[in-house]
Design a protein around this motif. Structure first.
Motif, PDB file in Angstrom:
ATOM      1  N   PHE A  36      41.524  47.217  26.387  1.00  0.00           N
ATOM      2  CA  PHE A  36      42.762  47.953  26.586  1.00  0.00           C
ATOM      3  C   PHE A  36      43.444  47.333  27.795  1.00  0.00           C
ATOM      4  N   CYS A  37      44.622  46.766  27.586  1.00  0.00           N
ATOM      5  CA  CYS A  37      45.387  46.092  28.647  1.00  0.00           C
ATOM      6  C   CYS A  37      46.420  47.082  29.173  1.00  0.00           C
ATOM      7  N   MET A  38      46.171  47.613  30.334  1.00  0.00           N
ATOM      8  CA  MET A  38      47.016  48.671  30.866  1.00  0.00           C
ATOM      9  C   MET A  38      48.377  48.144  31.330  1.00  0.00           C
ATOM     10  N   ASP A  39      48.487  46.825  31.541  1.00  0.00           N
ATOM     11  CA  ASP A  39      49.769  46.219  31.935  1.00  0.00           C
ATOM     12  C   ASP A  39      50.393  45.412  30.793  1.00  0.00           C
ATOM     13  N   ASN A  40      49.848  45.568  29.575  1.00  0.00           N
ATOM     14  CA  ASN A  40      50.368  44.910  28.367  1.00  0.00           C
ATOM     15  C   ASN A  40      50.201  43.395  28.355  1.00  0.00           C
ATOM     16  N   HIS A  41      49.311  42.839  29.165  1.00  0.00           N
ATOM     17  CA  HIS A  41      49.047  41.401  29.183  1.00  0.00           C
ATOM     18  C   HIS A  41      47.594  41.160  28.803  1.00  0.00           C
ATOM     19  N   ILE A  42      47.371  40.382  27.728  1.00  0.00           N
ATOM     20  CA  ILE A  42      45.998  40.149  27.302  1.00  0.00           C
ATOM     21  C   ILE A  42      45.238  39.392  28.378  1.00  0.00           C
ATOM     22  N   TYR A  43      43.945  39.684  28.445  1.00  0.00           N
ATOM     23  CA  TYR A  43      43.017  39.102  29.412  1.00  0.00           C
ATOM     24  C   TYR A  43      43.444  39.354  30.861  1.00  0.00           C
ATOM     25  N   SER A  44      44.107  40.466  31.116  1.00  0.00           N
ATOM     26  CA  SER A  44      44.579  40.740  32.472  1.00  0.00           C
ATOM     27  C   SER A  44      43.467  41.347  33.318  1.00  0.00           C
ATOM     28  N   GLU A  45      43.728  41.453  34.598  1.00  0.00           N
ATOM     29  CA  GLU A  45      42.800  42.097  35.524  1.00  0.00           C
ATOM     30  C   GLU A  45      42.819  43.608  35.348  1.00  0.00           C
ATOM     31  N   ASP A  46      43.919  44.149  34.834  1.00  0.00           N
ATOM     32  CA  ASP A  46      44.067  45.594  34.650  1.00  0.00           C
ATOM     33  C   ASP A  46      43.715  45.955  33.213  1.00  0.00           C
ATOM     34  N   ALA A  47      42.429  45.784  32.864  1.00  0.00           N
ATOM     35  CA  ALA A  47      41.979  46.011  31.492  1.00  0.00           C
ATOM     36  C   ALA A  47      40.621  46.687  31.483  1.00  0.00           C
ATOM     37  N   TYR A  48      40.378  47.416  30.407  1.00  0.00           N
ATOM     38  CA  TYR A  48      39.085  48.051  30.173  1.00  0.00           C
ATOM     39  C   TYR A  48      38.456  47.351  28.982  1.00  0.00           C
ATOM     40  N   GLN A  49      37.238  46.836  29.155  1.00  0.00           N
ATOM     41  CA  GLN A  49      36.583  45.992  28.158  1.00  0.00           C
ATOM     42  C   GLN A  49      35.574  46.768  27.307  1.00  0.00           C
ATOM     43  N   SER A  50      35.418  46.350  26.052  1.00  0.00           N
ATOM     44  CA  SER A  50      34.400  46.946  25.182  1.00  0.00           C
ATOM     45  C   SER A  50      33.006  46.476  25.577  1.00  0.00           C
ATOM     46  N   ASP A  51      32.908  45.285  26.120  1.00  0.00           N
ATOM     47  CA  ASP A  51      31.620  44.713  26.524  1.00  0.00           C
ATOM     48  C   ASP A  51      31.812  44.039  27.877  1.00  0.00           C
ATOM     49  N   PRO A  52      31.928  44.847  28.950  1.00  0.00           N
ATOM     50  CA  PRO A  52      32.256  44.270  30.260  1.00  0.00           C
ATOM     51  C   PRO A  52      31.138  43.406  30.830  1.00  0.00           C
ATOM     52  N   GLU A  53      31.542  42.404  31.594  1.00  0.00           N
ATOM     53  CA  GLU A  53      30.597  41.547  32.303  1.00  0.00           C
ATOM     54  C   GLU A  53      30.723  41.841  33.792  1.00  0.00           C
ATOM     55  N   GLY A  54      29.610  42.037  34.437  1.00  0.00           N
ATOM     56  CA  GLY A  54      29.635  42.262  35.877  1.00  0.00           C
ATOM     57  C   GLY A  54      30.345  43.541  36.254  1.00  0.00           C
ATOM     58  N   GLU A  55      31.369  43.414  37.076  1.00  0.00           N
ATOM     59  CA  GLU A  55      32.092  44.564  37.616  1.00  0.00           C
ATOM     60  C   GLU A  55      33.347  44.939  36.823  1.00  0.00           C
ATOM     61  N   GLU A  56      33.566  44.339  35.660  1.00  0.00           N
ATOM     62  CA  GLU A  56      34.762  44.654  34.871  1.00  0.00           C
ATOM     63  C   GLU A  56      34.739  46.115  34.434  1.00  0.00           C
ATOM     64  N   PRO A  57      35.901  46.776  34.402  1.00  0.00           N
ATOM     65  CA  PRO A  57      35.940  48.169  33.946  1.00  0.00           C
ATOM     66  C   PRO A  57      35.583  48.287  32.466  1.00  0.00           C
ATOM     67  N   SER A  58      34.830  49.318  32.139  1.00  0.00           N
ATOM     68  CA  SER A  58      34.354  49.538  30.777  1.00  0.00           C
ATOM     69  C   SER A  58      35.266  50.488  30.011  1.00  0.00           C
ATOM     70  N   ALA A  59      35.346  50.295  28.702  1.00  0.00           N
ATOM     71  CA  ALA A  59      36.115  51.180  27.821  1.00  0.00           C
ATOM     72  C   ALA A  59      35.382  52.497  27.601  1.00  0.00           C
ATOM     73  N   ASP A  60      34.254  52.677  28.270  1.00  0.00           N
ATOM     74  CA  ASP A  60      33.499  53.921  28.160  1.00  0.00           C
ATOM     75  C   ASP A  60      34.023  54.977  29.139  1.00  0.00           C
ATOM     76  N   VAL A  61      35.206  54.772  29.677  1.00  0.00           N
ATOM     77  CA  VAL A  61      35.846  55.707  30.613  1.00  0.00           C
ATOM     78  C   VAL A  61      36.703  56.693  29.816  1.00  0.00           C
ATOM     79  N   THR A  62      36.814  57.943  30.287  1.00  0.00           N
ATOM     80  CA  THR A  62      37.616  58.929  29.559  1.00  0.00           C
ATOM     81  C   THR A  62      39.108  58.705  29.795  1.00  0.00           C
ATOM     82  N   LEU A  63      39.906  59.221  28.884  1.00  0.00           N
ATOM     83  CA  LEU A  63      41.359  59.119  29.025  1.00  0.00           C
ATOM     84  C   LEU A  63      41.831  59.824  30.292  1.00  0.00           C
TER      85      LEU A  63
END
Length: 125
Positions: free
Chosen positions: A51-78
């Motif tokens: 989920f790209c919160m700033d509408n740019h793919i592969y952005s820093e402001d994204a929640y990942q389905s399979d995060p690596e390291g410290e990336e935010p996870s899509a397992d967060v609530t709305l």
């Protein structure tokens, strides 16, 4: 009280003639939102997404389905994401085919109890 989000979802490349309006509870996760969107458009859940919160793919402001390291996870609530009315963000599904869905927060209301995500309006196929 629970928060109910009404989201309008447009698949990229199809104009405004195809969309789904989905209601989802604020205690549901972005992962559950992704599954609701994929189901609404008859996709199977077989690929990674973000989920790209700033509408740019592969952005820093994204929640990942399979995060690596410290990336935010899509397992967060709305509710934890902090969505606001009028906000637009993107679901980027399948990093090979790059399916893009624009999501607009149409309405946010308080409801009495939890509920499952559901399609409340559909246009086009």
């Amino acid at each position: 009280m629970r928060t109910q989000y009404t989201l309008k979802v447009y698949p990229a490349g199809l104009g405004r003639s195809v969309y789904r309006t989905i209601t989802i509870c604020g205690t549901d996760t972005l992962d559950q939102l992704c599954m609701a969107i994929l189901s609404a458009f008859d996709f199977t859940a077989e690929h990674l997404y973000e989920f790209c919160m700033d509408n740019h793919i592969y952005s820093e402001d994204a929640y990942q389905s399979d995060p690596e390291g410290e990336e935010p996870s899509a397992d967060v609530t709305l509710d934890e994401v902090g969505l606001c009315k009028g906000q637009k963000f993107t679901l980027h599904y399948d990093f090979g085919d790059d399916w893009m869905f624009t999501i607009t927060v149409s309405k946010i209301v308080e409801v009495q109890k939890d509920f499952s995500p559901r399609i409340v309006k559909a246009k086009g196929s």
